[in-house]
Design an enzyme around this catalytic site. Structure first.
Site, PDB file in Angstrom:
ATOM      1  N   GLU A  61       0.823  -1.205   0.000  1.00  0.00           N
ATOM      2  CA  GLU A  61       0.000   0.000   0.000  1.00  0.00           C
ATOM      3  C   GLU A  61       0.859   1.257   0.000  1.00  0.00           C
ATOM      4  OE1 GLU A  61      -2.176  -2.844   2.932  1.00  0.00           O
ATOM      5  OE2 GLU A  61      -0.162  -2.565   2.158  1.00  0.00           O
ATOM      6  N   CYS A  89      -2.797  -2.955   7.373  1.00  0.00           N
ATOM      7  CA  CYS A  89      -2.384  -2.889   8.775  1.00  0.00           C
ATOM      8  C   CYS A  89      -2.548  -1.448   9.261  1.00  0.00           C
ATOM      9  CB  CYS A  89      -0.936  -3.346   8.922  1.00  0.00           C
ATOM     10  SG  CYS A  89       0.266  -2.199   8.196  1.00  0.00           S
TER      11      CYS A  89
END
Length: 158
Positions: A61, A89
């Site tokens: 990401e 996360c």
């Protein structure tokens, strides 16, 4: 018919993320891939690279957000969507929020570190200043299979 077209486009973006995840796995990294999309076009791509880059922040990401921000000339990416093969996360969710990503679409849930509903749901926390919409489970079986095959291969090497 309109729904089917939208779904097909969404699946194509997740397939692009899955291709990047496979690239990560081929390089010995945990197979996670991500793409940032604006206006129906991919503007940022990333795959996990923390091992090779000796960089704990080099999650898929983050790499996709960095590429998209460079392409846009701005670290803020309002109106953009992020497609990622594994639930983000806390670190990645923070970066997603700071970038002002509009929507997060992920494949597999992460029951140990996922913060889009599995462990926590940071995007629904009212005290935080940005709330991307989240959709999970898109091509989840493909994402899970990549991860399972990768870790099975690691166990077999031991």
């Amino acid at each position: 018919m309109r729904y089917e077209v939208a779904e097909a486009v969404e699946i194509s973006f997740m397939r692009a993320a899955l291709g990047l995840a496979a690239e990560a796995g081929a390089r010995g990294e945990v197979p996670v891939g991500a793409v940032v999309v604006r206006g129906g076009r991919i503007i940022g791509r990333g795959w996990n690279q923390p091992l090779g880059g000796h960089d704990p922040s080099a999650h898929a990401e983050i790499m996709a957000l960095r590429a998209a921000a460079a392409a846009e000339g701005n670290y803020r990416l309002p109106g953009c969507d992020l497609y990622v093969t594994l639930e983000p996360c806390a670190m990645c969710a923070g970066a997603i929020m700071h970038a002002r990503i509009r929507r997060v679409v992920f494949g597999a849930s992460d029951l140990k570190t996922g913060v889009c509903g599995s462990v926590l749901d940071l995007f629904s926390e009212p005290r935080l200043n940005h709330h991307a919409t989240v959709e999970g489970g898109v091509l989840a079986d493909d994402s899970v299979r990549l991860l399972q095959d990768f870790f099975a291969g690691k166990r077999n090497q031991s």
